[in-house]
Design a protein around this motif. Structure first.
Motif, PDB file in Angstrom:
ATOM      1  N   VAL A 142       0.542  -1.056  -0.177  1.00 52.04           N
ATOM      2  CA  VAL A 142       0.509   0.280   0.386  1.00 52.04           C
ATOM      3  C   VAL A 142       1.138   1.425  -0.024  1.00 52.04           C
ATOM      4  O   VAL A 142       0.623   2.361  -0.555  1.00 52.04           O
ATOM      5  N   GLY A 143       1.727   0.803   0.888  1.00 53.85           N
ATOM      6  CA  GLY A 143       2.715   2.122   0.598  1.00 53.85           C
ATOM      7  C   GLY A 143       3.360   2.403  -0.432  1.00 53.85           C
ATOM      8  O   GLY A 143       3.080   4.020  -0.752  1.00 53.85           O
ATOM      9  N   PHE A 144       3.889   1.631  -0.894  1.00 48.69           N
ATOM     10  CA  PHE A 144       4.893   1.980  -2.575  1.00 48.69           C
ATOM     11  C   PHE A 144       3.583   1.996  -3.236  1.00 48.69           C
ATOM     12  O   PHE A 144       3.482   2.753  -4.364  1.00 48.69           O
ATOM     13  N   GLY A 145       2.312   1.691  -3.334  1.00 46.15           N
ATOM     14  CA  GLY A 145       0.834   2.447  -4.273  1.00 46.15           C
ATOM     15  C   GLY A 145       0.905   4.104  -4.066  1.00 46.15           C
ATOM     16  O   GLY A 145       1.034   4.574  -5.215  1.00 46.15           O
ATOM     17  N   TYR A 146       1.126   4.714  -2.666  1.00 49.75           N
ATOM     18  CA  TYR A 146       1.334   5.666  -2.622  1.00 49.75           C
ATOM     19  C   TYR A 146       1.978   6.414  -3.302  1.00 49.75           C
ATOM     20  O   TYR A 146       1.728   7.288  -3.844  1.00 49.75           O
ATOM     21  N   LEU A 147       3.204   5.758  -3.667  1.00 56.12           N
ATOM     22  CA  LEU A 147       4.401   6.045  -3.812  1.00 56.12           C
ATOM     23  C   LEU A 147       4.313   6.581  -5.475  1.00 56.12           C
ATOM     24  O   LEU A 147       4.612   7.565  -6.245  1.00 56.12           O
ATOM     25  N   MET A 148       3.526   5.535  -6.135  1.00 53.73           N
ATOM     26  CA  MET A 148       3.399   4.945  -7.255  1.00 53.73           C
ATOM     27  C   MET A 148       2.210   6.371  -7.587  1.00 53.73           C
ATOM     28  O   MET A 148       1.623   7.068  -8.509  1.00 53.73           O
ATOM     29  N   LYS A 149       1.344   7.157  -6.790  1.00 55.10           N
ATOM     30  CA  LYS A 149       0.362   7.313  -7.039  1.00 55.10           C
ATOM     31  C   LYS A 149       0.652   8.855  -7.047  1.00 55.10           C
ATOM     32  O   LYS A 149       0.108   9.458  -7.851  1.00 55.10           O
ATOM     33  N   GLY A 150       1.480   8.717  -6.165  1.00 54.98           N
ATOM     34  CA  GLY A 150       2.085  10.490  -6.347  1.00 54.98           C
ATOM     35  C   GLY A 150       2.607  10.666  -7.832  1.00 54.98           C
ATOM     36  O   GLY A 150       2.915  11.783  -7.902  1.00 54.98           O
ATOM     37  N   GLN A 151       3.468  10.150  -7.834  1.00 57.86           N
ATOM     38  CA  GLN A 151       4.202  10.463  -9.157  1.00 57.86           C
ATOM     39  C   GLN A 151       3.268  10.001 -10.038  1.00 57.86           C
ATOM     40  O   GLN A 151       3.753  11.256 -11.411  1.00 57.86           O
ATOM     41  N   ARG A 152       2.318   9.400 -10.091  1.00 59.31           N
ATOM     42  CA  ARG A 152       1.219   9.334 -11.624  1.00 59.31           C
ATOM     43  C   ARG A 152       0.305  11.327 -11.900  1.00 59.31           C
ATOM     44  O   ARG A 152       0.271  10.968 -12.915  1.00 59.31           O
ATOM     45  N   TRP A 153       0.094  11.008 -10.546  1.00 59.24           N
ATOM     46  CA  TRP A 153      -0.471  12.596 -10.060  1.00 59.24           C
ATOM     47  C   TRP A 153       0.382  13.597 -10.662  1.00 59.24           C
ATOM     48  O   TRP A 153      -0.408  14.656 -11.451  1.00 59.24           O
ATOM     49  N   VAL A 154       1.594  13.893 -10.681  1.00 61.92           N
ATOM     50  CA  VAL A 154       2.783  15.011 -11.207  1.00 61.92           C
ATOM     51  C   VAL A 154       2.793  14.992 -12.351  1.00 61.92           C
ATOM     52  O   VAL A 154       2.704  15.637 -13.699  1.00 61.92           O
ATOM     53  N   ALA A 155       2.726  13.825 -12.977  1.00 60.78           N
ATOM     54  CA  ALA A 155       2.873  13.322 -14.186  1.00 60.78           C
ATOM     55  C   ALA A 155       1.467  13.472 -15.409  1.00 60.78           C
ATOM     56  O   ALA A 155       1.403  14.357 -16.138  1.00 60.78           O
ATOM     57  N   GLY A 156       0.417  13.275 -14.590  1.00 60.50           N
ATOM     58  CA  GLY A 156      -1.315  13.668 -15.643  1.00 60.50           C
ATOM     59  C   GLY A 156      -0.977  15.645 -15.301  1.00 60.50           C
ATOM     60  O   GLY A 156      -1.925  15.726 -15.484  1.00 60.50           O
ATOM     61  N   ARG A 157      -0.288  16.056 -14.194  1.00 58.80           N
ATOM     62  CA  ARG A 157      -0.621  17.619 -13.848  1.00 58.80           C
ATOM     63  C   ARG A 157       1.457  18.521 -14.737  1.00 58.80           C
ATOM     64  O   ARG A 157       1.657  19.035 -13.522  1.00 58.80           O
ATOM     65  N   ARG A 158       1.258  18.830 -15.658  1.00 56.26           N
ATOM     66  CA  ARG A 158       2.876  19.070 -16.185  1.00 56.26           C
ATOM     67  C   ARG A 158       2.789  20.013 -15.406  1.00 56.26           C
ATOM     68  O   ARG A 158       4.171  20.412 -14.734  1.00 56.26           O
ATOM     69  N   ARG A 159       2.192  21.318 -15.402  1.00 56.33           N
ATOM     70  CA  ARG A 159       2.168  22.416 -14.281  1.00 56.33           C
ATOM     71  C   ARG A 159       2.947  22.594 -13.490  1.00 56.33           C
ATOM     72  O   ARG A 159       3.883  23.113 -12.511  1.00 56.33           O
ATOM     73  N   TRP A 160       2.047  21.604 -12.540  1.00 61.28           N
ATOM     74  CA  TRP A 160       2.713  21.456 -11.327  1.00 61.28           C
ATOM     75  C   TRP A 160       3.609  20.658 -10.930  1.00 61.28           C
ATOM     76  O   TRP A 160       4.115  20.803  -9.727  1.00 61.28           O
ATOM     77  N   PHE A 161       4.192  19.562 -12.263  1.00 64.64           N
ATOM     78  CA  PHE A 161       5.725  18.824 -12.123  1.00 64.64           C
ATOM     79  C   PHE A 161       6.674  19.814 -12.206  1.00 64.64           C
ATOM     80  O   PHE A 161       7.510  19.759 -10.872  1.00 64.64           O
ATOM     81  N   GLY A 162       6.774  20.914 -12.759  1.00 62.37           N
ATOM     82  CA  GLY A 162       7.581  21.976 -13.295  1.00 62.37           C
ATOM     83  C   GLY A 162       7.480  22.815 -12.157  1.00 62.37           C
ATOM     84  O   GLY A 162       8.539  23.472 -11.134  1.00 62.37           O
ATOM     85  N   PHE A 163       5.875  22.950 -11.298  1.00 64.50           N
ATOM     86  CA  PHE A 163       6.483  23.975 -10.497  1.00 64.50           C
ATOM     87  C   PHE A 163       7.528  23.426  -8.773  1.00 64.50           C
ATOM     88  O   PHE A 163       7.675  23.642  -8.098  1.00 64.50           O
ATOM     89  N   GLY A 164       6.775  22.011  -8.890  1.00 69.37           N
ATOM     90  CA  GLY A 164       6.934  21.205  -7.650  1.00 69.37           C
ATOM     91  C   GLY A 164       9.072  20.731  -8.193  1.00 69.37           C
ATOM     92  O   GLY A 164      10.130  20.587  -6.938  1.00 69.37           O
ATOM     93  N   LEU A 165       9.357  20.996  -9.412  1.00 72.94           N
ATOM     94  CA  LEU A 165      11.130  20.843  -9.695  1.00 72.94           C
ATOM     95  C   LEU A 165      11.942  22.478  -9.270  1.00 72.94           C
ATOM     96  O   LEU A 165      12.876  22.200  -9.039  1.00 72.94           O
ATOM     97  N   LEU A 166      11.500  23.246  -8.882  1.00 75.13           N
ATOM     98  CA  LEU A 166      11.888  24.451  -8.790  1.00 75.13           C
ATOM     99  C   LEU A 166      12.969  24.425  -7.374  1.00 75.13           C
ATOM    100  O   LEU A 166      14.081  24.621  -7.378  1.00 75.13           O
ATOM    101  N   PRO A 167      12.565  23.659  -6.207  1.00 79.05           N
ATOM    102  CA  PRO A 167      13.426  23.684  -5.637  1.00 79.05           C
ATOM    103  C   PRO A 167      14.288  22.696  -5.250  1.00 79.05           C
ATOM    104  O   PRO A 167      15.019  22.775  -4.988  1.00 79.05           O
ATOM    105  N   GLY A 168      14.070  21.804  -5.723  1.00 77.67           N
ATOM    106  CA  GLY A 168      15.197  20.431  -6.263  1.00 77.67           C
ATOM    107  C   GLY A 168      16.218  21.403  -6.633  1.00 77.67           C
ATOM    108  O   GLY A 168      17.165  21.157  -6.682  1.00 77.67           O
ATOM    109  N   LEU A 169      15.935  21.967  -8.482  1.00 76.61           N
ATOM    110  CA  LEU A 169      16.752  22.440  -8.926  1.00 76.61           C
ATOM    111  C   LEU A 169      17.319  23.445  -7.516  1.00 76.61           C
ATOM    112  O   LEU A 169      18.275  23.597  -8.459  1.00 76.61           O
ATOM    113  N   VAL A 170      17.130  24.388  -6.861  1.00 77.63           N
ATOM    114  CA  VAL A 170      17.900  25.357  -6.395  1.00 77.63           C
ATOM    115  C   VAL A 170      18.663  24.182  -5.608  1.00 77.63           C
ATOM    116  O   VAL A 170      20.268  24.947  -5.892  1.00 77.63           O
ATOM    117  N   THR A 171      17.894  23.746  -4.945  1.00 73.26           N
ATOM    118  CA  THR A 171      18.837  23.266  -4.261  1.00 73.26           C
ATOM    119  C   THR A 171      19.936  22.530  -5.178  1.00 73.26           C
ATOM    120  O   THR A 171      21.430  22.112  -3.767  1.00 73.26           O
TER     121      THR A 171
END
Length: 283
Positions: free
Chosen positions: A6-35
């Protein structure tokens, strides 16, 4: 073991969630890129200065004859850089979450909104949210360091040290990684570090199913940057199972059905802005 899946399923669901919402994916990339840029610059600087640091730290070796002086300081230089790299790996998630606090809060809120129901908000000034995040991250890193020292010592036990201990190390790292990521959503629900740890200990296999595979993935260079948005989304979904309703003494909430307009599913809120020391507000 069902909870692990179930825990692994939530990890995959989260990846699918941002994969289907590319603007949110790009939005969430910014902190990681800065770091990533900050860490890369620090490691490059360490690489250039590690030999000077090794020479400065070992004045007693100045009179050693060749080749022992060169071998000793070259070995120490490698160890200094390896230690810096190790620190970068174990602190990357905590620093990224700290740098990206407003970004990941918005992303986590949008996940809650897309799932329906209540959308908790902390109601705290931004500076206080950053302080709480930094304080809790330091406490978690201290726990990880203590476990690391213990596991390092146990690693010298024949057979067990080369088989069981590395697996335990990944489990410990995975558990605390799950805590750091769920802190974004659970913190908005007014749940403090001690209670978050109790919730995760009560569903230990759920936490390991989410965090252990992510820990393995984070060992691959640059992968952490691209998985972070989905990891935060998945951790929010996991948090909804750990704390399904509004926390009794938690923060104020906004109705999930009010997530229209500029924050419609799949669109980051371009109008979100920071008030003087306050959290992001939306018109």
């Amino acid at each position: 073991m069902r909870d692990f899946g179930v825990g692994f399923g939530y990890l995959m669901k989260g990846q699918r969630w941002v994969a289907g919402r590319r603007r949110w994916f790009g939005f969430g990339l910014l902190p990681g890129l800065v770091t990533l840029v900050l860490y890369a610059a620090a490691l490059v600087g360490l690489g250039y200065g590690a030999d000077d640091l090794a020479a400065w730290a070992t004045p007693f070796a100045d009179g050693w004859s060749s080749p022992w002086l060169g071998v000793f300081r070259a070995t120490l230089t490698v160890l200094v850089f390896a230690f810096g790299l190790f620190l970068a790996v174990i602190t990357f998630t905590a620093v990224t979450l700290l740098v990206g606090q407003p970004f990941y809060d918005s992303l986590s809120e949008q996940v809650d909104r897309s799932e329906g129901g209540e959308v908790p908000t902390s109601g705290l000034p931004l500076w206080k949210e950053l302080w709480i995040s930094a304080r809790d991250s330091a406490r978690i890193l201290l726990r990880v360091a203590l476990y690391g020292v213990l596991l390092f010592a146990l690693g010298f036990i024949p057979v067990i040290g080369q088989t069981v201990i590395p697996v335990l190390g990944f489990c410990v790292s995975g558990f605390f990684l799950a805590e750091e990521l769920t802190a974004v959503a659970l913190g908005r629900r007014g749940i403090e570090l001690k209670e978050r740890l109790e919730l995760l200990r009560g569903r230990r296999m759920l936490a390991l199913g989410f965090g252990a595979p992510l820990t393995l993935a984070f060992l691959i260079p640059f992968v952490a940057v691209f998985l972070m948005p989905g990891a935060v989304a998945g951790a929010t979904l996991l948090s909804r199972e750990l704390a399904p309703g509004p926390h009794p003494q938690g923060p104020r909430s906004e109705a999930g059905e009010n997530g229209g307009g500029d924050e419609a599913d799949g669109e980051p809120a371009p109008a979100a802005r920071l008030t003087d020391g306050g959290p992001p507000v939306r018109p």
